[in-house]
Each structure stands twice: as structure tokens, then as C-alpha cells.
Design a protein around this motif. Structure first.
Motif, PDB file in Angstrom:
ATOM      1  N   LEU B  69       0.827  -1.208   0.000  1.00 43.55           N
ATOM      2  CA  LEU B  69       0.000   0.000   0.000  1.00 43.55           C
ATOM      3  C   LEU B  69       0.862   1.259   0.000  1.00 43.55           C
ATOM      4  O   LEU B  69       0.584   2.213  -0.734  1.00 43.55           O
ATOM      5  CB  LEU B  69      -0.951  -0.013   1.202  1.00 43.55           C
ATOM      6  N   ALA B  73       0.890   3.974  -2.948  1.00 45.26           N
ATOM      7  CA  ALA B  73       0.599   5.377  -2.650  1.00 45.26           C
ATOM      8  C   ALA B  73       1.706   6.272  -3.198  1.00 45.26           C
ATOM      9  O   ALA B  73       1.434   7.291  -3.863  1.00 45.26           O
ATOM     10  CB  ALA B  73       0.454   5.569  -1.147  1.00 45.26           C
ATOM     11  N   PHE B 188      -1.977  -2.697  -8.572  1.00 40.95           N
ATOM     12  CA  PHE B 188      -1.998  -3.610  -7.435  1.00 40.95           C
ATOM     13  C   PHE B 188      -1.535  -5.003  -7.855  1.00 40.95           C
ATOM     14  O   PHE B 188      -0.748  -5.636  -7.160  1.00 40.95           O
ATOM     15  CB  PHE B 188      -3.394  -3.692  -6.811  1.00 40.95           C
ATOM     16  N   PHE B 238      -8.549  -8.620  -2.244  1.00 38.54           N
ATOM     17  CA  PHE B 238      -8.347  -7.267  -2.757  1.00 38.54           C
ATOM     18  C   PHE B 238      -9.017  -7.104  -4.109  1.00 38.54           C
ATOM     19  O   PHE B 238      -9.730  -6.143  -4.356  1.00 38.54           O
ATOM     20  CB  PHE B 238      -6.857  -6.958  -2.869  1.00 38.54           C
TER      21      PHE B 238
END
Lengths: 260, 262
Positions: B69, B73, B188, B238
Motif C-alpha cells: 500500500l 501510494a 496492485f 483485494f
């Protein structure tokens, strides 16, 4: 005259970003805080690249890597297309395999690497198998979607005109599903390429570009590492431009399934 | 592809899983590989239970997830502005596009040994690999999204007196958002592969990749398979839960599903 000028301007535009990056790199290598052994000047890297190319080490590594890529990918393509077609054609195969495929698909293929080492030892066999496993799911899923997307009315029309199973398959289902299958093959090949380098690092194969990077780490030979990465980038661009785009142009675009 | 829920499909799927487990059990007990290399289901379940009971597996999973993550980001901070600029400013496009198309086909994991020499083993190298893996799909999607904005919308906005800022926030950004979300999804997927590879190669202290790597040293195939199950479950949830909810909340509600096909 203006045509010549615009070609010159284009070449300038294409070169500009690389020149800029090279200048920054060179300044950093000479003035930055890293010792030159760890952050070599581009001249050293170019020198090493040429030396490796002339001595044949680079070619041998490239060849070994490409052979692994092709073997693994062909295995994945054959298995993936067959399984995908079976899933698309037979309801019970689909029901049986969809949960299995959708559970295994999100596990990165690389995570199996240590398991494959335990099962098959180090070297070429587990590397090829791992690349095949990692890339076959994209092929399976896209082939399956493609076969399912064949319009039922085409099948019924062919059947009412007396097509037998084999004809139906060869003349209706395969051509209709081909754009999807090609997409799957493209994704699969890209996937195989992305993990192959890391697989070579983990499987300690005897030759290969990934192994060259990994082996060079022991000797702090960053120039060798960067030369290998350059070769990898070169192969990657070639794959993208020569294989993927060409495949798409020759087939899907030509049939008018997709506008270029 | 959406498939309507049906009990028949559910039972057949359950039968498929049961079949897979049965095949594994027979394979494990057949002695083709020794028990240590292909543990039966019981010991995998036991390893899973034990590592969850002592809290080590959740912690490894949290560290891995945190790396992914954080890396995504940071890559968004680079990729979204860069993609926007490339889509809107011709000079930026001409400068950065050649660099992006040369760097994009290099697998992120090829950089790991070099990153290790530069930044040492551990967190920094692993997160850098994640950033490298996640940035390019994002840049590419944002760039495509901004370029595909209907010029009519921009002209309409400026005819109605929108200044540059307003036309960015009211036209360009909302139109590109579906592509940002598609990019996030692709990022991802790439980052998930990169983090496991990075943890295998750059050996930080914590992480699911580390669990697998260590289990290999001690021939604990049961722990290894338990970690694989956790990795798969996280990736699947996810993809299915987080991203589908995100798409349902945003793209589908705005009626832009067709626009965001990749």
C-alpha cells in the motif's frame, strides 16, 4: 526541405530525454556520494557492455533466457488454450475449474519458486515449469471468455446447416474466439517475461540474464548488472514492438474486430 | 464476465475444490515426494492454525500489505501528475514517453540486486521495487485517460467561462478518474507480484515472501503452503472485494463502465 527538417526535429526530440538522463546520471556518478564501484559512469557501463558482447557472455546469457521464455510460454499456451476451450465448451468442466482457477490465479507465480526448488531441485526444469504455471492462467481465462463470447446464433446456424463437431470447432468457434485467445497469449507472454528474470535469480540456473545480474551482485560488479538490465530492456522493447503489436495488427485489426 | 449465481454452479464448484483437495491428499500420501516436501492437508491446516495462533502470520501479512500500500501510494504521487502532464502538455509527452516505453518492459525484479547494493537489504529496496512495478501501469492509464477526453467538453467548459483550474477539476479530473481506478487495479496486481519477489530476494525481516523463503531453508513445506494460501486469499479479496466495491461506488455509479475498459 521542411520534411528533412521535421525528421531532424523528431530525432532531436527522441534523443533529448535520453541525453538528459545520461547527463544527470553522469553528474551523479562523478559528484554523488556513491563510490564509483557502486554507481559506475556510463562510459564504464558501455565499455563493459561491449566487452561482454564481444566475449560472447552476453549472447550466451540472452540465448539461455530466451530459450527458457519460449519453452515456458509454449507450454503455457498449449495447456492454457486447451483448458480454456474445454471450460468454454463444457458446462461441467467450467463449474469444476472456475473456483480452482480463480483461487490460484491471484497467487503470484514467483511465490511458488521455493516450493518448486524443493520438488524439482535447482536449474532449468523448475524455471521453465514455473514460468509456464505463472503465465498459463491469463491464457486460460481469456480463452474461456472468448469461447463463451461466441454468439449462440452462429453455432445454431452452423448446426442447422449440418456442421459436425469438428467443423463447428474449426470454422466457427476458433475464429470467433481468436481475438480473445490472442489477448490471452499476449498477456501470458508479458507475464512470463516479467517473472522469468526473478526466477533465474532464485533457481541459480547456469546461464541467463537474470542470473548474470544476481551473480554480479556478489562481486559488486554494478557495470555488469547495468549491462544485463540494458539487454533486458532491449529484449523487452523488441517483444513489445515486434511481437505484440505485430500479432495484433496481423489478426485482430485486419479482421476489423478492433480499430487500431 | 458476470455469472449469475446458481446453486448448481455452487455445488459443482464445491465439488471441484473437494476434488482438488482429494488429489492433493492422494498425491501427498503416495510417497512420490517425501512427506516433508508435500505435506498432507492436515499438517498444512495445522501450520496455518499454529502461525495464526501465535500471531506471526497476521503480522507478516500486515507488513507485506503495508509495503504494497505504501509503494502504491508513493507511485500514485509520481504517476498521476506525470500521466496528467503527459496527457495535457505536448512537450512533456514527447520528453517522457520514450523514457516510459524503454523502462516499462524491464521487469521490476531485475532491479532488485542493484537496489540491494545501493540501499541495502530490507524495507527500502523492497518498497522501491513495488514503486517501480506500480508506477508504469498507472502512468500509462492516466495518460490514456486524459488523452481520451472529448475536446468538445473542454471547449464547452471554456466557452462557459471556466478558467484553467476549473476546467481541470470539473472536466479533466472526473473524466480521467475511471482510468485512474483501472490503473490502480493493474498497479496492485503488479505490485503484489513485485512485493513477494522483493521479499524473496531482498530478505527483509518480516513479510510473507520471507516466510516462504525461510520455510525452504528448514524444509517446512507445510508453512510454505500456509503462506501461499494467505497470499492467495489476500490477493483474491483485494481483487474481488476492495476493487469491485471501489468500481461499483465510482465508475459504475457514474455510468462510465464502458469508458474504463482496458
Amino acid at each position: 526541405m521542411s520534411g528533412l527538417k521535421s525528421i531532424g526535429a523528431n530525432a532531436l526530440w527522441l534523443a533529448a530525454p535520453f541525453v538528459a538522463v545520461a547527463v544527470v546520471w553522469e553528474l551523479w556518478a562523478r559528484l554523488g556520494s556513491f563510490p564509483p564501484k557502486l554507481f559506475p559512469s556510463l562510459i564504464t557501463v558501455a565499455d563493459t557492455f561491449v566487452r561482454l558482447a564481444i566475449s560472447g557472455v552476453l549472447w550466451a546469457a540472452t540465448e539461455a533466457t530466451l530459450v527458457r521464455l519460449v519453452l515456458g510460454f509454449v507450454l503455457a499456451a498449449v495447456v492454457g488454450v486447451i483448458v480454456g476451450i474445454l471450460m468454454g465448451r463444457y458446462q461441467w468442466v467450467e463449474d469444476l475449474l472456475v473456483p480452482i482457477v480463480s483461487m490460484i490465479y491471484p497467487i503470484p507465480g514467483l511465490a511458488y519458486a521455493p516450493l518448486f526448488v524443493l520438488w524439482f531441485g535447482l536449474g532449468d526444469l523448475p524455471s521453465v515449469l514455473l514460468v509456464a504455471v505463472a503465465s498459463c492462467f491469463a491464457v486460460i481465462i481469456n480463452t474461456w471468455k472468448g469461447v463463451r463470447a461466441v454468439k449462440p446464433i452462429w453455432i445454431r446456424a452452423a448446426e442447422s446447416m449440418g456442421a459436425r463437431d469438428r467443423q463447428l470447432f474449426r470454422l466457427v468457434i476458433l475464429p470467433a474466439a481468436l481475438p480473445y485467445i490472442l489477448t490471452g497469449l499476449r498477456l501470458g507472454l508479458a507475464q512470463a517475461w516479467r517473472i522469468l528474470v526473478a526466477v533465474e535469480m532464485l533457481m541459480s540456473v547456469s546461464r541467463g540474464l537474470g542470473w548474470m545480474i544476481f551473480g554480479a551482485q556478489e562481486f559488486l560488479a554494478t557495470d555488469v548488472m547495468l549491462s544485463s538490465i540494458a539487454a533486458i530492456g532491449f529484449i523487452g522493447v523488441l517483444l513489445e514492438k515486434q511481437v505484440f503489436e505485430r500479432l495484433e495488427r496481423y489478426t485482430v485489426v485486419r479482421w476489423g474486430m478492433l480499430t487500431a | 464476465m458476470k455469472i449469475a449465481f446458481s446453486w448448481r454452479a455452487f455445488w459443482r464448484g464445491a465439488a471441484g475444490l473437494a476434488f482438488l483437495l482429494l488429489v492433493w491428499e492422494v498425491f501427498a500420501r503416495s510417497g512420490f515426494f517425501s512427506r516433508a516436501l508435500s505435506p498432507p492437508l492436515g499438517s498444512i491446516a495445522n501450520a496455518l492454525w499454529q502461525t495464526f495462533a501465535d500471531g506471526s502470520m497476521p503480522q507478516h501479512a500486515l507488513v507485506t500489505l503495508g509495503r504494497v500500500l505504501l509503494g502504491i501510494a508513493l507511485s500514485c504521487l509520481i504517476a498521476i501528475p506525470l500521466g496528467m502532464l503527459m496527457g495535457r502538455v505536448r512537450a512533456m509527452e514527447r520528453f517522457f514517453l520514450p523514457l516510459v516505453s524503454v523502462l516499462m518492459p524491464i521487469p521490476s525484479l531485475a532491479w532488485v540486486p542493484l537496489f540491494i547494493l545501493w540501499f541495502g537489504i530490507g524495507n527500502i529496496s523492497t518498497i522501491l521495487v513495488v514503486i517501480y512495478a506500480a508506477t508504469f501501469p498507472m502512468v500509462y492509464n492516466v495518460w490514456t485517460g486524459v488523452r481520451s477526453i472529448n475536446p468538445l467538453w473542454l471547449r464547452a467548459a471554456s466557452a462557459m467561462g471556466a478558467n484553467r483550474r476549473a476546467s481541470f477539476w470539473k472536466v479533466v479530473w472526473p473524466a480521467a478518474l475511471p482510468f485512474v481506478i483501472t490503473g490502480l487495479r493493474l498497479s496492485f496486481g503488479r505490485a503484489w507480484i513485485a512485493v513477494v519477489g522483493g521479499e524473496l530476494l531482498a530478505s527483509p525481516v518480516w513479510g510473507l515472501g520471507k516466510v516462504i523463503f525461510e520455510a525452504k531453508e528448514f524444509l517446512n513445506a507445510d508453512v510454505m503452503l500456509a503462506a501461499l494460501i494467505v497470499i492467495g486469499a489476500l490477493g483474491l479479496s483485494f481483487e474481488r472485494v476492495v476493487f469491485q466495491a471501489l468500481e461499483a461506488r465510482t465508475i459504475a455509479r457514474w455510468g462510465m463502465v464502458a469508458a474504463a475498459k482496458r
